[in-house]
Design a protein around this motif. Structure first.
Motif, PDB file in Angstrom:
ATOM      1  N   LYS A 162       5.187 -39.386  -1.256  1.00  0.00           N
ATOM      2  CA  LYS A 162       3.732 -39.259  -1.342  1.00  0.00           C
ATOM      3  C   LYS A 162       3.288 -37.828  -1.056  1.00  0.00           C
ATOM      4  O   LYS A 162       2.480 -37.249  -1.796  1.00  0.00           O
ATOM      5  CB  LYS A 162       3.064 -40.224  -0.365  1.00  0.00           C
ATOM      6  CG  LYS A 162       1.568 -40.316  -0.530  1.00  0.00           C
ATOM      7  CD  LYS A 162       1.017 -41.492   0.260  1.00  0.00           C
ATOM      8  CE  LYS A 162      -0.447 -41.706  -0.103  1.00  0.00           C
ATOM      9  NZ  LYS A 162      -1.012 -42.872   0.542  1.00  0.00           N
ATOM     10  N   VAL A 163       3.843 -37.249   0.014  1.00  0.00           N
ATOM     11  CA  VAL A 163       3.508 -35.861   0.385  1.00  0.00           C
ATOM     12  C   VAL A 163       3.922 -34.906  -0.737  1.00  0.00           C
ATOM     13  O   VAL A 163       3.154 -34.016  -1.131  1.00  0.00           O
ATOM     14  CB  VAL A 163       4.200 -35.473   1.718  1.00  0.00           C
ATOM     15  CG1 VAL A 163       4.078 -33.967   1.971  1.00  0.00           C
ATOM     16  CG2 VAL A 163       3.602 -36.255   2.877  1.00  0.00           C
ATOM     17  N   GLY A 202      -3.445 -37.911   7.758  1.00  0.00           N
ATOM     18  CA  GLY A 202      -3.450 -37.951   9.214  1.00  0.00           C
ATOM     19  C   GLY A 202      -2.144 -37.458   9.812  1.00  0.00           C
ATOM     20  O   GLY A 202      -1.662 -38.012  10.813  1.00  0.00           O
ATOM     21  N   LEU A 203      -1.582 -36.419   9.187  1.00  0.00           N
ATOM     22  CA  LEU A 203      -0.329 -35.826   9.668  1.00  0.00           C
ATOM     23  C   LEU A 203      -0.582 -34.391  10.107  1.00  0.00           C
ATOM     24  O   LEU A 203      -1.609 -33.791   9.761  1.00  0.00           O
ATOM     25  CB  LEU A 203       0.729 -35.825   8.553  1.00  0.00           C
ATOM     26  CG  LEU A 203       1.120 -37.177   7.926  1.00  0.00           C
ATOM     27  CD1 LEU A 203       1.978 -36.944   6.697  1.00  0.00           C
ATOM     28  CD2 LEU A 203       1.860 -38.040   8.944  1.00  0.00           C
ATOM     29  N   SER A 204       0.383 -33.829  10.811  1.00  0.00           N
ATOM     30  CA  SER A 204       0.282 -32.406  11.153  1.00  0.00           C
ATOM     31  C   SER A 204       0.758 -31.589   9.959  1.00  0.00           C
ATOM     32  O   SER A 204       1.536 -32.070   9.131  1.00  0.00           O
ATOM     33  CB  SER A 204       1.132 -32.087  12.385  1.00  0.00           C
ATOM     34  OG  SER A 204       2.502 -32.205  12.063  1.00  0.00           O
ATOM     35  N   HIS A 264      -1.087 -27.758   2.211  1.00  0.00           N
ATOM     36  CA  HIS A 264      -0.519 -28.492   3.354  1.00  0.00           C
ATOM     37  C   HIS A 264      -1.644 -29.032   4.252  1.00  0.00           C
ATOM     38  O   HIS A 264      -1.570 -30.158   4.750  1.00  0.00           O
ATOM     39  CB  HIS A 264       0.408 -27.577   4.165  1.00  0.00           C
ATOM     40  CG  HIS A 264       1.660 -27.213   3.410  1.00  0.00           C
ATOM     41  ND1 HIS A 264       2.615 -26.395   3.954  1.00  0.00           N
ATOM     42  CD2 HIS A 264       2.117 -27.551   2.182  1.00  0.00           C
ATOM     43  CE1 HIS A 264       3.608 -26.245   3.080  1.00  0.00           C
ATOM     44  NE2 HIS A 264       3.311 -26.938   1.999  1.00  0.00           N
ATOM     45  N   LYS A 265      -2.655 -28.215   4.415  1.00  0.00           N
ATOM     46  CA  LYS A 265      -3.773 -28.590   5.278  1.00  0.00           C
ATOM     47  C   LYS A 265      -4.509 -29.808   4.721  1.00  0.00           C
ATOM     48  O   LYS A 265      -4.850 -30.740   5.464  1.00  0.00           O
ATOM     49  CB  LYS A 265      -4.733 -27.400   5.404  1.00  0.00           C
ATOM     50  CG  LYS A 265      -5.826 -27.572   6.433  1.00  0.00           C
ATOM     51  CD  LYS A 265      -6.610 -26.280   6.579  1.00  0.00           C
ATOM     52  CE  LYS A 265      -7.663 -26.438   7.675  1.00  0.00           C
ATOM     53  NZ  LYS A 265      -8.421 -25.196   7.906  1.00  0.00           N
ATOM     54  N   GLU A 266      -4.762 -29.806   3.403  1.00  0.00           N
ATOM     55  CA  GLU A 266      -5.475 -30.926   2.762  1.00  0.00           C
ATOM     56  C   GLU A 266      -4.662 -32.222   2.849  1.00  0.00           C
ATOM     57  O   GLU A 266      -5.205 -33.299   3.120  1.00  0.00           O
ATOM     58  CB  GLU A 266      -5.775 -30.586   1.291  1.00  0.00           C
ATOM     59  CG  GLU A 266      -6.835 -29.515   1.119  1.00  0.00           C
ATOM     60  CD  GLU A 266      -6.943 -28.994  -0.317  1.00  0.00           C
ATOM     61  OE1 GLU A 266      -8.065 -28.680  -0.734  1.00  0.00           O
ATOM     62  OE2 GLU A 266      -5.894 -28.910  -1.012  1.00  0.00           O
ATOM     63  N   VAL A 287       3.938 -32.139   7.182  1.00  0.00           N
ATOM     64  CA  VAL A 287       3.780 -32.048   5.713  1.00  0.00           C
ATOM     65  C   VAL A 287       4.789 -31.045   5.159  1.00  0.00           C
ATOM     66  O   VAL A 287       5.499 -31.321   4.191  1.00  0.00           O
ATOM     67  CB  VAL A 287       2.335 -31.634   5.348  1.00  0.00           C
ATOM     68  CG1 VAL A 287       2.250 -31.274   3.862  1.00  0.00           C
ATOM     69  CG2 VAL A 287       1.362 -32.755   5.690  1.00  0.00           C
ATOM     70  N   LYS A 288       4.862 -29.886   5.765  1.00  0.00           N
ATOM     71  CA  LYS A 288       5.790 -28.835   5.331  1.00  0.00           C
ATOM     72  C   LYS A 288       7.224 -29.336   5.388  1.00  0.00           C
ATOM     73  O   LYS A 288       8.029 -29.098   4.475  1.00  0.00           O
ATOM     74  CB  LYS A 288       5.622 -27.597   6.204  1.00  0.00           C
ATOM     75  CG  LYS A 288       6.424 -26.411   5.736  1.00  0.00           C
ATOM     76  CD  LYS A 288       6.119 -25.175   6.575  1.00  0.00           C
ATOM     77  CE  LYS A 288       6.934 -23.989   6.083  1.00  0.00           C
ATOM     78  NZ  LYS A 288       6.681 -22.792   6.876  1.00  0.00           N
ATOM     79  N   LYS A 289       7.560 -30.063   6.457  1.00  0.00           N
ATOM     80  CA  LYS A 289       8.913 -30.594   6.628  1.00  0.00           C
ATOM     81  C   LYS A 289       9.242 -31.607   5.531  1.00  0.00           C
ATOM     82  O   LYS A 289      10.328 -31.585   4.957  1.00  0.00           O
ATOM     83  CB  LYS A 289       9.028 -31.247   8.011  1.00  0.00           C
ATOM     84  CG  LYS A 289      10.425 -31.673   8.381  1.00  0.00           C
ATOM     85  CD  LYS A 289      10.455 -32.222   9.802  1.00  0.00           C
ATOM     86  CE  LYS A 289      11.857 -32.691  10.141  1.00  0.00           C
ATOM     87  NZ  LYS A 289      11.948 -33.293  11.466  1.00  0.00           N
TER      88      LYS A 289
END
Length: 198
Positions: free
Chosen positions: A141-142, A161-163, A153-155, A167-169
Motif C-alpha cells: 500500500k505504501v 497514521g504512520l511515521s 512520505h509525509k502525505e 513509510v521510508k522503510k
C-alpha cells in the motif's frame, strides 16, 4: 545534291542534313554509331535493357537538340559525351534511390527496435506488477501510494497514521525485495520503476 546517298556522306554532311531535320540522315547517324555506343554502354552499366534505354536517350537527345548543334561539332564526340552524361545521370539517380531505400530500411530497423522495446517494457511491467502484488499488504500500500499516486512520505504517513521513517522503510524494503526477486532484470529495475511509477 538531289539524291542523298547517306551511307557515303561524311559526319559533317550528315550534320548539315540533320540541321535541316532530315530524318534519313538521322537514321544513318544511328546506324553508324549505335552499335559502338551500345557496346560502350553495356560495358559501363552491365545490363542489356538499361543499355538500350540509355542508347535511346542519347539518340532522342540528338534529335531534340539538333538545332543547337553546329556543323563543326564532332558528331562522334558529341554522341559519346552525351552518353557519358546519361550514364552519370543514371548512376546518380540510382545512388539517390539506393540511399532512399537504405533510409527506409534503417527506419524500418528503428521501428523494429522500438516495437521490440515496447513489448519488453510491457512484459517487464507485468512482471513487476506481479511482484508488487506479492509484497506484504502494508508495504504494498505504501509503495503504491508513493509510486502510483506520487504522494510524498509525509502525505503517506499522514493518511495511514504512520511515521515518515516507517513509510521510508516500507518503500526501501519494497525496492530491495523487488530487486532481489527480479534478479535478471535488476539492471533495468531502477529505470523501469522510475518510468512506471514516478
Amino acid at each position: 545534291m538531289k539524291t542523298k546517298y547517306y551511307h557515303t556522306c561524311s559526319d559533317s554532311e550528315l550534320m548539315i542534313f540533320l540541321l535541316e531535320s532530315d530524318h534519313n540522315a538521322y537514321m544513318e547517324i544511328y546506324n553508324r554509331y549505335s552499335k559502338g555506343l551500345y557496346m560502350k554502354t553495356l560495358q559501363k552499366v552491365g545490363d542489356k535493357d538499361e543499355s538500350k534505354d540509355l542508347l535511346q536517350e542519347v539518340f532522342t537527345a540528338l534529335w531534340q537538340n539538333r538545332f543547337s548543334l553546329t556543323i563543326d561539332t564532332p558528331l562522334g564526340g558529341y554522341l559519346y559525351a552525351t552518353l557519358r552524361y546519361m550514364i552519370i545521370k543514371r548512376i546518380a539517380h540510382e545512388n539517390v534511390r539506393a540511399n532512399y531505400l537504405s533510409s527506409l530500411s534503417q527506419l524500418s530497423l528503428i521501428d523494429d527496435v522500438l516495437t521490440d522495446g515496447l513489448v519488453r517494457e510491457r512484459e517487464l511491467k507485468q512482471v513487476i506488477e506481479k511482484e508488487i502484488s506479492l509484497l506484504p499488504d502494508k508495504m504494498q500500500k505504501v509503495f503504491r501510494m508513493s509510486r502510483e499516486r506520487h504522494l510524498s512520505h509525509k502525505e503517506i504517513a499522514f493518511q495511514l497514521g504512520l511515521s515518515e521513517s516507517t513509510v521510508k522503510k516500507h518503500i526501501n524494503n519494497a525496492l530491495k525485495s523487488l530487486r532481489v526477486k527480479l534478479g535478471a532484470f535488476s539492471i533495468l529495475i531502477g529505470l523501469t520503476l522510475t518510468h512506471l511509477f514516478f
